[in-house]
Enzyme design. Sequence first.
Site, PDB file in Angstrom:
ATOM      1  N   ASN A  71      11.008  -2.265 -11.213  1.00 49.53           N
ATOM      2  CA  ASN A  71      10.528  -2.738  -9.912  1.00 49.53           C
ATOM      3  C   ASN A  71      10.285  -1.524  -9.016  1.00 49.53           C
ATOM      4  O   ASN A  71      11.228  -0.894  -8.551  1.00 49.53           O
ATOM      5  CB  ASN A  71      11.575  -3.680  -9.292  1.00 49.53           C
ATOM      6  CG  ASN A  71      11.171  -4.152  -7.910  1.00 49.53           C
ATOM      7  OD1 ASN A  71      10.019  -3.980  -7.496  1.00 49.53           O
ATOM      8  ND2 ASN A  71      12.109  -4.739  -7.191  1.00 49.53           N
ATOM      9  N   TRP A  72       9.021  -1.241  -8.799  1.00 47.54           N
ATOM     10  CA  TRP A  72       8.668  -0.027  -8.050  1.00 47.54           C
ATOM     11  C   TRP A  72       8.870  -0.148  -6.544  1.00 47.54           C
ATOM     12  O   TRP A  72       8.816   0.830  -5.819  1.00 47.54           O
ATOM     13  CB  TRP A  72       7.210   0.341  -8.341  1.00 47.54           C
ATOM     14  CG  TRP A  72       7.046   1.100  -9.632  1.00 47.54           C
ATOM     15  CD1 TRP A  72       7.978   1.229 -10.629  1.00 47.54           C
ATOM     16  CD2 TRP A  72       5.890   1.818 -10.062  1.00 47.54           C
ATOM     17  NE1 TRP A  72       7.469   1.982 -11.653  1.00 47.54           N
ATOM     18  CE2 TRP A  72       6.184   2.365 -11.323  1.00 47.54           C
ATOM     19  CE3 TRP A  72       4.639   2.059  -9.509  1.00 47.54           C
ATOM     20  CZ2 TRP A  72       5.270   3.134 -12.041  1.00 47.54           C
ATOM     21  CZ3 TRP A  72       3.721   2.815 -10.225  1.00 47.54           C
ATOM     22  CH2 TRP A  72       4.040   3.350 -11.472  1.00 47.54           C
ATOM     23  N   LYS A  73       9.023  -1.352  -6.042  1.00 49.68           N
ATOM     24  CA  LYS A  73       9.149  -1.559  -4.584  1.00 49.68           C
ATOM     25  C   LYS A  73       7.983  -0.873  -3.861  1.00 49.68           C
ATOM     26  O   LYS A  73       6.877  -0.890  -4.379  1.00 49.68           O
ATOM     27  CB  LYS A  73      10.528  -1.087  -4.112  1.00 49.68           C
ATOM     28  CG  LYS A  73      11.642  -1.751  -4.947  1.00 49.68           C
ATOM     29  CD  LYS A  73      13.032  -1.494  -4.441  1.00 49.68           C
ATOM     30  CE  LYS A  73      14.039  -2.152  -5.378  1.00 49.68           C
ATOM     31  NZ  LYS A  73      15.425  -1.959  -4.968  1.00 49.68           N
TER      32      LYS A  73
ATOM     33  N   HIS B 113      13.834 -11.708  -4.480  1.00 47.56           N
ATOM     34  CA  HIS B 113      14.538 -10.416  -4.398  1.00 47.56           C
ATOM     35  C   HIS B 113      15.286 -10.348  -3.067  1.00 47.56           C
ATOM     36  O   HIS B 113      14.797 -10.842  -2.048  1.00 47.56           O
ATOM     37  CB  HIS B 113      13.536  -9.265  -4.511  1.00 47.56           C
ATOM     38  CG  HIS B 113      14.219  -7.944  -4.718  1.00 47.56           C
ATOM     39  ND1 HIS B 113      14.824  -7.259  -3.692  1.00 47.56           N
ATOM     40  CD2 HIS B 113      14.439  -7.221  -5.841  1.00 47.56           C
ATOM     41  CE1 HIS B 113      15.377  -6.154  -4.184  1.00 47.56           C
ATOM     42  NE2 HIS B 113      15.158  -6.107  -5.480  1.00 47.56           N
TER      43      HIS B 113
ATOM     44  N   GLU C 181      21.386  -9.455  -9.343  1.00 44.86           N
ATOM     45  CA  GLU C 181      21.437  -8.171  -8.648  1.00 44.86           C
ATOM     46  C   GLU C 181      22.402  -8.266  -7.469  1.00 44.86           C
ATOM     47  O   GLU C 181      22.026  -8.765  -6.391  1.00 44.86           O
ATOM     48  CB  GLU C 181      20.050  -7.800  -8.102  1.00 44.86           C
ATOM     49  CG  GLU C 181      18.978  -7.644  -9.146  1.00 44.86           C
ATOM     50  CD  GLU C 181      17.842  -6.752  -8.652  1.00 44.86           C
ATOM     51  OE1 GLU C 181      17.689  -5.661  -9.215  1.00 44.86           O
ATOM     52  OE2 GLU C 181      17.148  -7.119  -7.702  1.00 44.86           O
TER      53      GLU C 181
ATOM     54  N   GLY D 205      20.636   0.282  -5.060  1.00 43.21           N
ATOM     55  CA  GLY D 205      20.377   1.579  -4.445  1.00 43.21           C
ATOM     56  C   GLY D 205      21.599   2.340  -3.963  1.00 43.21           C
ATOM     57  O   GLY D 205      21.482   3.327  -3.240  1.00 43.21           O
TER      58      GLY D 205
ATOM     59  N   SER E 180      21.420  -0.263  -9.386  1.00 42.60           N
ATOM     60  CA  SER E 180      21.815   1.112  -9.722  1.00 42.60           C
ATOM     61  C   SER E 180      21.857   1.416 -11.228  1.00 42.60           C
ATOM     62  O   SER E 180      22.621   2.269 -11.650  1.00 42.60           O
ATOM     63  CB  SER E 180      23.166   1.449  -9.087  1.00 42.60           C
ATOM     64  OG  SER E 180      23.042   1.466  -7.680  1.00 42.60           O
TER      65      SER E 180
ATOM     66  N   GLY F 239      15.292  -0.418 -10.369  1.00 44.52           N
ATOM     67  CA  GLY F 239      14.552   0.013  -9.185  1.00 44.52           C
ATOM     68  C   GLY F 239      14.277   1.506  -9.242  1.00 44.52           C
ATOM     69  O   GLY F 239      13.371   1.969  -9.939  1.00 44.52           O
ATOM     70  N   GLY F 240      15.095   2.276  -8.526  1.00 53.32           N
ATOM     71  CA  GLY F 240      14.913   3.725  -8.395  1.00 53.32           C
ATOM     72  C   GLY F 240      14.543   4.446  -9.690  1.00 53.32           C
ATOM     73  O   GLY F 240      13.562   5.202  -9.733  1.00 53.32           O
TER      74      GLY F 240
END
Length: 247
Positions: free
Chosen positions: A7-9, A96, A165, A171, A208, A229-230
């Site tokens: 998920n690139w956000k 989300h 999540e 994050g 994370s 994510g990150g």
Amino acid sequence: MRYFIGNWKMFGVPKSINILNKINSFHSKDKNRKKYRVIITPPYTLIETFSNNFKKKKILIGSQNCYQKEQFSSDTAAISPFMIKSVGAKYTLIGHSDNRSEGDTNSMLKNKVQFALKNNLKIVFCIGENKSEKKNNRTLIVLKNQIRKVLEKKFNRNDIIIAYEPIWSIGTGKIPTLTELTKTIIYIKKVLKNIFKKKSPPVLYGGSVDETNIKIFKEIKEIDGFLIGGASKSSKKFIDIIKNYYR
Ligand code: 13P
């Protein structure tokens, strides 16, 4: 089947397709490739280019959200499931925590799920407790409500993936303990089995996840994949997550 979803956000411009090219060339040669599916959810602006470029490849493109109306409307800046599907997306995230915190209610989420499925998008429905709910031992009840207020047995189980999540983990570098996470995933599957005729859709973990802690998560066989994510913004980290999962 396992899922690795990136998920690139709010990240990415057209040339970021280089990241997908690298992931794709790893995937096409990976001896484990039949065991898992890679899905990337870039921002809306990149869905069409990415989908066109990867039409004949194994990487699938999804959206990070969709609007709660089906096709066209007069809501400024809204993008419907129909529009997302028309540019080649196969999946959409729904619920989300970033969007729940901006006001997505259960009834809005239910409409999103309904219209996404109707437009042949598979959905990744996100659930998770916040820090104070965890502290007050309310995790399981919160998750159960998030599921039962939105998902219904009339929805096709085969088009649904759940992503657990915990909000406090997104994050932050903080992750649940093995025992905690195993218990939670098993509980989520139990709730889902009650809705979907004794069979649970896949349940992923997100929060994370990185190339190091994946070695811990892989111990939990009940986890069907990861929403990343990150670490999904770097082809190396994303590939290392997959490599370390199967090592
Ligand atoms: P991080 O992997 O950056 O914690 O993000 C998780 C997430 O929110 C994916 O949807």
